[in-house]
Design an enzyme around this catalytic site. Structure first.
Site, PDB file in Angstrom:
ATOM      1  N   PHE A  99     -21.027  31.311 -29.244  1.00 16.73           N
ATOM      2  CA  PHE A  99     -21.800  30.943 -28.612  1.00 16.73           C
ATOM      3  C   PHE A  99     -22.155  29.417 -28.338  1.00 16.73           C
ATOM      4  O   PHE A  99     -23.287  29.131 -27.963  1.00 16.73           O
ATOM      5  CB  PHE A  99     -23.375  31.329 -29.069  1.00 16.73           C
ATOM      6  CG  PHE A  99     -23.251  33.115 -29.396  1.00 16.73           C
ATOM      7  CD1 PHE A  99     -23.047  33.831 -28.119  1.00 16.73           C
ATOM      8  CD2 PHE A  99     -23.286  33.707 -30.635  1.00 16.73           C
ATOM      9  CE1 PHE A  99     -23.143  35.421 -28.238  1.00 16.73           C
ATOM     10  CE2 PHE A  99     -23.320  35.162 -30.693  1.00 16.73           C
ATOM     11  CZ  PHE A  99     -23.296  35.913 -29.481  1.00 16.73           C
ATOM     12  N   ARG A 100     -21.131  28.933 -28.301  1.00 11.86           N
ATOM     13  CA  ARG A 100     -20.945  27.451 -28.010  1.00 11.86           C
ATOM     14  C   ARG A 100     -22.037  26.612 -28.992  1.00 11.86           C
ATOM     15  O   ARG A 100     -22.425  25.763 -28.789  1.00 11.86           O
ATOM     16  CB  ARG A 100     -21.539  27.181 -26.641  1.00 11.86           C
ATOM     17  CG  ARG A 100     -20.450  27.550 -25.645  1.00 11.86           C
ATOM     18  CD  ARG A 100     -20.658  27.284 -24.281  1.00 11.86           C
ATOM     19  NE  ARG A 100     -19.673  27.668 -23.485  1.00 11.86           N
ATOM     20  CZ  ARG A 100     -18.488  27.040 -23.100  1.00 11.86           C
ATOM     21  NH1 ARG A 100     -18.134  26.054 -23.702  1.00 11.86           N
ATOM     22  NH2 ARG A 100     -17.581  27.649 -22.091  1.00 11.86           N
ATOM     23  N   MET A 101     -22.225  27.474 -30.351  1.00  7.75           N
ATOM     24  CA  MET A 101     -23.007  26.336 -31.210  1.00  7.75           C
ATOM     25  C   MET A 101     -22.309  25.825 -32.083  1.00  7.75           C
ATOM     26  O   MET A 101     -22.078  26.001 -33.424  1.00  7.75           O
ATOM     27  CB  MET A 101     -23.759  27.586 -32.079  1.00  7.75           C
ATOM     28  CG  MET A 101     -24.905  28.527 -31.096  1.00  7.75           C
ATOM     29  SD  MET A 101     -25.514  30.161 -31.960  1.00  7.75           S
ATOM     30  CE  MET A 101     -26.267  29.198 -33.902  1.00  7.75           C
TER      31      MET A 101
END
Length: 212
Positions: free
Chosen positions: A187-189
């Site tokens: 999640f692009r975290m």
């Protein structure tokens, strides 16, 4: 439903470990890249700029690394060589796509010693030494035939295994002032760990995390 309950199976990837300095972590990541990257794990994007701030970037090969810095070699009369000599600040960006990792290094640049340049030049294949000696890197070339003729001329002058290092060909060492490790996460975290030299503490590293 919250993100924490939606994370895919690879969400368990461990965060980048905290450390007092960046070198051991870089070596661990480079070892994984050497084991897993299909081509040139030591390839790195080198960014330089002119004295008045115009940037340029290109890929080079990292040829040495230790706690002094990161070493690469080039023709000092090339565009990058001229920029490094007129503005001795540069940045490196390693990107290991198969590992989903990136390392950015920023700092000042110095020439390596003549002995270091001689040793590395001598380690290259004869063909690579001849090609380097024949090239006026980054300058206009009328045709490939012209370069082939220069290669033949250098070969004729050096019929044996020894090909002397041109005086304008040598190494540069980037002395890191900032090193950032980036790791892809779901999640692009993404996870980002940065090291910066604290001049007030005699060059010791301070570290912290950054938002993705």
């Amino acid at each position: 439903m919250s993100l924490t309950t939606e994370l895919p199976a690879d969400a368990g990837r461990a965060p980048i470990p905290e450390a007092a300095e960046p070198y051991a972590l870089f070596e661990a990541w480079m070892a994984e890249a050497v084991a897993g990257e299909p081509n040139d794990p030591n390839a790195v994007c080198l960014a330089t700029s002119t004295a008045d701030g115009w940037p340029s970037a290109r890929m080079v090969l990292l040829k040495g690394r230790d706690e002094r810095g990161f070493v690469f070699y080039t023709n000092e009369e090339s565009r990058k060589g001229g920029e490094l000599l007129s503005n001795p600040r540069a940045a490196l960006c390693f990107h290991w796509k198969s590992l989903r990792r990136q390392v950015r290094v920023e700092g000042t640049v110095e020439r390596v010693t003549a002995a270091e340049s001689d040793a590395y030049f001598a380690s290259r294949s004869r063909g690579s030494r001849i090609a380097a000696a024949a090239s006026e890197q980054s300058r206009p070339l009328a045709s490939r035939a012209e370069y082939a003729a220069r290669v033949a001329e250098v070969e004729a002058r050096n019929p044996g295994e020894t090909v002397p290092r041109p005086p304008h060909w040598g190494g540069f060492r980037l002395l890191p002032a900032r090193v950032e490790f980036w790791q892809d996460m779901p999640f692009r975290m993404h996870d980002r760990l940065v090291f910066e030299r604290a001049e007030a503490t005699g060059g010791a590293w301070r570290t912290g995390r950054l938002y993705p």
